[in-house]
Design an enzyme around this catalytic site. Structure first.
Site, PDB file in Angstrom:
ATOM      1  N   GLU A 149      -1.973  14.706 -17.727  1.00  0.00           N
ATOM      2  CA  GLU A 149      -1.324  15.006 -16.553  1.00  0.00           C
ATOM      3  C   GLU A 149      -0.449  16.383 -16.670  1.00  0.00           C
ATOM      4  OE1 GLU A 149      -2.754  13.458 -14.459  1.00  0.00           O
ATOM      5  OE2 GLU A 149      -3.221  11.632 -15.471  1.00  0.00           O
ATOM      6  N   HIS A 165      -3.003  19.242 -16.292  1.00  0.00           N
ATOM      7  CA  HIS A 165      -3.274  19.331 -14.598  1.00  0.00           C
ATOM      8  C   HIS A 165      -2.222  20.362 -14.268  1.00  0.00           C
ATOM      9  CE1 HIS A 165      -6.500  16.848 -14.025  1.00  0.00           C
ATOM     10  NE2 HIS A 165      -6.133  15.863 -14.371  1.00  0.00           N
TER      11      HIS A 165
HETATM   12  C1  QAP Z   1      -5.738  10.285 -17.339  1.00  0.00           C
HETATM   13  O1  QAP Z   1      -7.411   8.990 -15.844  1.00  0.00           O
HETATM   14  C2  QAP Z   1      -5.885   9.647 -18.767  1.00  0.00           C
HETATM   15  O2  QAP Z   1     -14.302   8.760 -14.560  1.00  0.00           O
HETATM   16  C3  QAP Z   1      -5.985   9.005 -16.155  1.00  0.00           C
HETATM   17  O3  QAP Z   1     -15.154   6.838 -12.791  1.00  0.00           O
HETATM   18  C4  QAP Z   1      -7.278   9.292 -19.117  1.00  0.00           C
HETATM   19  O4  QAP Z   1      -6.937   7.391 -14.426  1.00  0.00           O
HETATM   20  C5  QAP Z   1      -5.025   9.545 -19.450  1.00  0.00           C
HETATM   21  C6  QAP Z   1     -11.068   7.121 -13.702  1.00  0.00           C
HETATM   22  C7  QAP Z   1      -7.355   8.404 -20.166  1.00  0.00           C
HETATM   23  C8  QAP Z   1      -5.001   9.083 -20.839  1.00  0.00           C
HETATM   24  C9  QAP Z   1      -6.330   8.508 -21.044  1.00  0.00           C
HETATM   25  C10 QAP Z   1     -12.104   7.857 -14.316  1.00  0.00           C
HETATM   26  C11 QAP Z   1     -11.403   6.161 -12.751  1.00  0.00           C
HETATM   27  C12 QAP Z   1      -9.751   7.276 -14.158  1.00  0.00           C
HETATM   28  C13 QAP Z   1     -13.283   8.226 -14.010  1.00  0.00           C
HETATM   29  C14 QAP Z   1      -7.977   8.213 -15.142  1.00  0.00           C
HETATM   30  C15 QAP Z   1     -13.886   7.030 -12.904  1.00  0.00           C
HETATM   31  C16 QAP Z   1     -12.906   6.175 -12.516  1.00  0.00           C
HETATM   32  C17 QAP Z   1      -9.075   8.053 -15.031  1.00  0.00           C
HETATM   33 CO    CO Z   2      -7.040  14.001 -14.801  1.00  0.00          CO
END
Ligand code: QAP
Ligand code: CO
Length: 171
Positions: free
Chosen positions: A138, A141
């Protein structure tokens, strides 16, 4: 209120977000809207720029053992600074702004986070495991960086290939 999430390759995602200075009712309402938006999209983390607001604000909610993501357990993080990062881990990440793509990214294993909460109070947090990984994802971003920019050369090529394929499917 649900906010629209902007997705790759929207150029706004490349912006550097600005410090939060007003910890007022407007910020609180925005954070509440971010939570609603993140939950309705099955996310665990969301940065303000993903809903087109270039401020240094992000929310995180790692599901508990039952998979619940309560508002009370959601971290609201403004103006974060990482201190004392240690170790390295690989984790398969995804992003609400890069839907449908997941790939391994290298991150620090543990870190200390300094940030401000919704009232502007300075807080410190020790993070490890998924929380530490999500914090780094995050904060990237806020600097205009997506996880796909951190992939190894071959994994980035795999992304480009899959992305072009989904573009064709949309036609
Ligand atoms: C960031 O990511 C993150 O492709 C947050 O179709 C990810 O919430 C931090 C999501 C992994 C640490 C490890 C992605 C939902 C959500 C998709 C998310 C989707 C539906 C991603
Ligand atoms: Co993201």
């Amino acid at each position: 209120m649900l906010l629209p999430i902007i997705t790759y390759p929207n150029k706004q995602l490349k912006m550097r977000s600005k410090e939060v200075v007003n910890f007022d009712e407007l910020l609180h309402r925005f954070l509440d809207d971010m939570y609603e938006t993140m939950i309705s999209s099955n996310g665990i983390g969301l940065a303000a720029i993903q809903v087109a607001n270039p401020i240094r604000a992000l929310i995180l909610c790692i599901p508990d053992e039952e998979g619940n993501q309560s508002k009370e357990s959601t971290l609201e993080i403004m103006n974060p600074v990482i201190h004392a990062p240690q170790g390295n881990v690989l984790y398969q990440e995804g992003c609400l702004s890069v839907p449908g793509f997941y790939e391994d990214v290298e991150r620090y294993e543990t870190l200390t986070l300094q940030y401000q909460n919704r009232h502007g109070d300075v807080c410190m947090l020790q993070a490890s495991e998924l929380l530490a990984i999500a914090i780094q994802h995050e904060i990237d971003h806020l600097e205009g960086k997506l996880f796909i920019e951190k992939l190894t050369y071959n994994r980035r090529k795999k992304f480009e290939k899959e992305y072009k394929k989904t573009l064709k499917e949309k036609k």
